[in-house]
Design a protein around this motif. Sequence first.
Motif, PDB file in Angstrom:
ATOM      1  N   UNK A 159       0.878  -1.202  -0.311  1.00  0.00           N
ATOM      2  CA  UNK A 159      -0.031   0.388   0.367  1.00  0.00           C
ATOM      3  C   UNK A 159       0.943   1.056   0.190  1.00  0.00           C
ATOM      4  N   UNK A 160       1.922   1.454   0.718  1.00  0.00           N
ATOM      5  CA  UNK A 160       2.366   2.237   1.020  1.00  0.00           C
ATOM      6  C   UNK A 160       3.517   2.649  -0.555  1.00  0.00           C
ATOM      7  N   UNK A 161       3.926   1.247  -1.674  1.00  0.00           N
ATOM      8  CA  UNK A 161       4.665   1.647  -2.792  1.00  0.00           C
ATOM      9  C   UNK A 161       3.309   2.488  -3.778  1.00  0.00           C
ATOM     10  N   UNK A 162       1.838   1.190  -3.499  1.00  0.00           N
ATOM     11  CA  UNK A 162       1.175   2.243  -4.441  1.00  0.00           C
ATOM     12  C   UNK A 162       0.744   3.446  -4.397  1.00  0.00           C
ATOM     13  N   UNK A 163       0.572   4.184  -2.796  1.00  0.00           N
ATOM     14  CA  UNK A 163       0.503   4.992  -2.880  1.00  0.00           C
ATOM     15  C   UNK A 163       1.529   6.401  -3.612  1.00  0.00           C
ATOM     16  N   UNK A 164       2.556   5.866  -3.735  1.00  0.00           N
ATOM     17  CA  UNK A 164       4.616   6.459  -4.170  1.00  0.00           C
ATOM     18  C   UNK A 164       3.979   6.337  -5.368  1.00  0.00           C
ATOM     19  N   UNK A 165       3.428   5.671  -5.749  1.00  0.00           N
ATOM     20  CA  UNK A 165       3.110   4.668  -7.703  1.00  0.00           C
ATOM     21  C   UNK A 165       1.731   6.067  -7.850  1.00  0.00           C
ATOM     22  N   UNK A 166       0.982   6.122  -7.255  1.00  0.00           N
ATOM     23  CA  UNK A 166      -0.236   7.542  -7.256  1.00  0.00           C
ATOM     24  C   UNK A 166       0.449   8.628  -7.260  1.00  0.00           C
ATOM     25  N   UNK A 167       0.593   9.327  -6.145  1.00  0.00           N
ATOM     26  CA  UNK A 167       1.534  10.390  -6.425  1.00  0.00           C
ATOM     27  C   UNK A 167       2.133  10.835  -7.568  1.00  0.00           C
ATOM     28  N   UNK A 168       3.003   9.620  -8.079  1.00  0.00           N
ATOM     29  CA  UNK A 168       4.538   9.834  -9.471  1.00  0.00           C
ATOM     30  C   UNK A 168       2.999  10.126 -11.136  1.00  0.00           C
ATOM     31  N   UNK A 169       2.379   9.303 -10.653  1.00  0.00           N
ATOM     32  CA  UNK A 169       1.409   9.587 -11.924  1.00  0.00           C
ATOM     33  C   UNK A 169       0.952  10.702 -11.891  1.00  0.00           C
ATOM     34  N   UNK A 170       0.506  11.269 -10.758  1.00  0.00           N
ATOM     35  CA  UNK A 170       0.023  12.681 -10.574  1.00  0.00           C
ATOM     36  C   UNK A 170       0.700  13.451 -11.055  1.00  0.00           C
ATOM     37  N   UNK A 171       1.655  13.432 -10.451  1.00  0.00           N
ATOM     38  CA  UNK A 171       2.863  14.043 -10.822  1.00  0.00           C
ATOM     39  C   UNK A 171       3.382  14.267 -12.396  1.00  0.00           C
ATOM     40  N   UNK A 172       3.707  12.811 -12.912  1.00  0.00           N
ATOM     41  CA  UNK A 172       4.075  13.078 -13.878  1.00  0.00           C
ATOM     42  C   UNK A 172       3.265  12.275 -15.335  1.00  0.00           C
ATOM     43  N   UNK A 173       2.142  12.467 -14.546  1.00  0.00           N
ATOM     44  CA  UNK A 173       1.446  11.942 -16.126  1.00  0.00           C
ATOM     45  C   UNK A 173      -0.034  12.206 -16.413  1.00  0.00           C
ATOM     46  N   UNK A 174      -0.151  13.599 -15.447  1.00  0.00           N
ATOM     47  CA  UNK A 174      -0.948  13.582 -15.024  1.00  0.00           C
ATOM     48  C   UNK A 174      -3.128  13.393 -14.864  1.00  0.00           C
ATOM     49  N   UNK A 175      -2.463  11.985 -14.047  1.00  0.00           N
ATOM     50  CA  UNK A 175      -3.985  11.182 -13.611  1.00  0.00           C
ATOM     51  C   UNK A 175      -4.177  12.440 -12.717  1.00  0.00           C
ATOM     52  N   UNK A 176      -6.029  11.980 -12.286  1.00  0.00           N
ATOM     53  CA  UNK A 176      -5.678  13.221 -11.773  1.00  0.00           C
ATOM     54  C   UNK A 176      -6.435  11.972 -10.279  1.00  0.00           C
ATOM     55  N   UNK A 177      -5.740  12.261  -9.519  1.00  0.00           N
ATOM     56  CA  UNK A 177      -5.623  10.953  -8.945  1.00  0.00           C
ATOM     57  C   UNK A 177      -5.293  11.331  -7.624  1.00  0.00           C
ATOM     58  N   UNK A 178      -6.575  10.555  -6.468  1.00  0.00           N
ATOM     59  CA  UNK A 178      -7.221  11.046  -5.134  1.00  0.00           C
ATOM     60  C   UNK A 178      -6.344   9.458  -3.894  1.00  0.00           C
ATOM     61  N   UNK A 179      -5.471   9.359  -2.954  1.00  0.00           N
ATOM     62  CA  UNK A 179      -5.748   8.760  -2.143  1.00  0.00           C
ATOM     63  C   UNK A 179      -6.855   8.516  -0.754  1.00  0.00           C
ATOM     64  N   UNK A 180      -6.922   8.100  -0.371  1.00  0.00           N
ATOM     65  CA  UNK A 180      -8.138   7.861   0.982  1.00  0.00           C
ATOM     66  C   UNK A 180      -7.454   6.354   1.564  1.00  0.00           C
ATOM     67  N   UNK A 181      -6.752   7.096   2.630  1.00  0.00           N
ATOM     68  CA  UNK A 181      -6.587   6.021   3.805  1.00  0.00           C
ATOM     69  C   UNK A 181      -7.606   5.656   4.714  1.00  0.00           C
ATOM     70  N   UNK A 182      -8.525   4.073   4.236  1.00  0.00           N
ATOM     71  CA  UNK A 182      -8.738   3.588   5.197  1.00  0.00           C
ATOM     72  C   UNK A 182      -8.976   3.519   6.553  1.00  0.00           C
TER      73      UNK A 182
END
Length: 328
Positions: A159-182
Amino acid sequence: MTTHATSWNFRRAVVTGGAGFLGSHLCEWLLSLGTQVVCLDNFLTGIPANVAHLTDDPGFRLARCDITDFIHVSGEVDLVLHFASPASPADYLRLPIQTLKVGSTGTLHSLGLAREKKARFVLASTSEVYGDPLEHPQREVYWGNVNPLGPRGVYDEAKRYAEALTTAYRANCGVDAVIVRIFNTYGPRMRPDDGRAIPTFIRQALAGEPITVAGDGSQTRSVCYVDDTVQGILALAASGHPGPVNIGSPDEITILHLAETIRDMVDAQAPIRLINRPVDDPSVRKPDTTLAETLLGWKATTSREQGLHKTIEWFRSALADQEDLPSF
Ligand code: NAD
Ligand code: UDP
């Protein structure tokens, strides 16, 4: 049904892990909001029966698919909710490689789908990224205290890796991503044998069996009813915010008190049996939900008694109809 999401404009959503506990509730809520749903699941820990009541809806499609292999969805998609992953400690301890794969490769494929479709992306992260926390309650700025080599590391680090990957896709690929910590969520459609505290205690109390409390039961969790969690997730999806945002209830309870509460609500004579505490079992857990409250106007509203009552009644009838329930 209503939602805290004031401007809900999503037309077609993909839900990975949509036949699981949380995923099936998400599918149901999305359809009720007029959003079409493509539910992708390989039934590793979920079951088709969880979404069987949705299959007559023309807006719903269920596809068996292991998202670590490949994801292909034809047509427009404007929302990807990535919820596929074993989530119960008992499940991810018996499925360590699958858990790491779905958190890494599965997240990569889900982000790739969102990128291709120019869709909003929601990553289902978890309070487990805080590990055995040294800060209490946990705020989103806390980096956590995780043992990568311990048995829970397969889930926490995925999950920590998934958060890092999501952050990178948001910053570098323009994906409108959000992380929810449930944080710990419970309700109907949890598997009675999934090993998590609430389904286990309910199953044991209903059967009159000893209720198995780990350690001395002084460790805490903050438990949230599923409808509240889903509303928070959908409000966050609609918000345009990048997160991370904690979604959960601040209603903290010791595990011993939780076991006694469930036993008393079931009206059982079942004794409490103390069992060994799992390795790296977090001692405390409670979300700071200030961000969700200020940003989304959202907070959990279902009382512990109401939520447990609904869940107990669901288990009572599901267990009476045993053949509908799978054993993993
Ligand atoms: P669950 O086990 O009921 O659901 C997970 C679903 O993902 C299952 O239907 C399973 O078959 C599916 N899945 C797993 N691997 C897959 C793969 N490779 N391809 C396709 N489908 C796959 O668990 P849940 O409690 O509903 O949790 C759902 C998500 O929410 C998870 O990502 C979990 O980490 C997160 N989460 C849940 C909680 C909670 O309290 N329930 C708390 C924090 C985070
Ligand atoms: N737990 C317990 N008895 C059980 C199952 C779980 O005492 O039969 C404890 C577990 O050790 C932990 C707490 O309940 O301290 C919550 O466990 P759960 O698996 O529900 O969630 P998580 O540890 O992922 O928060």
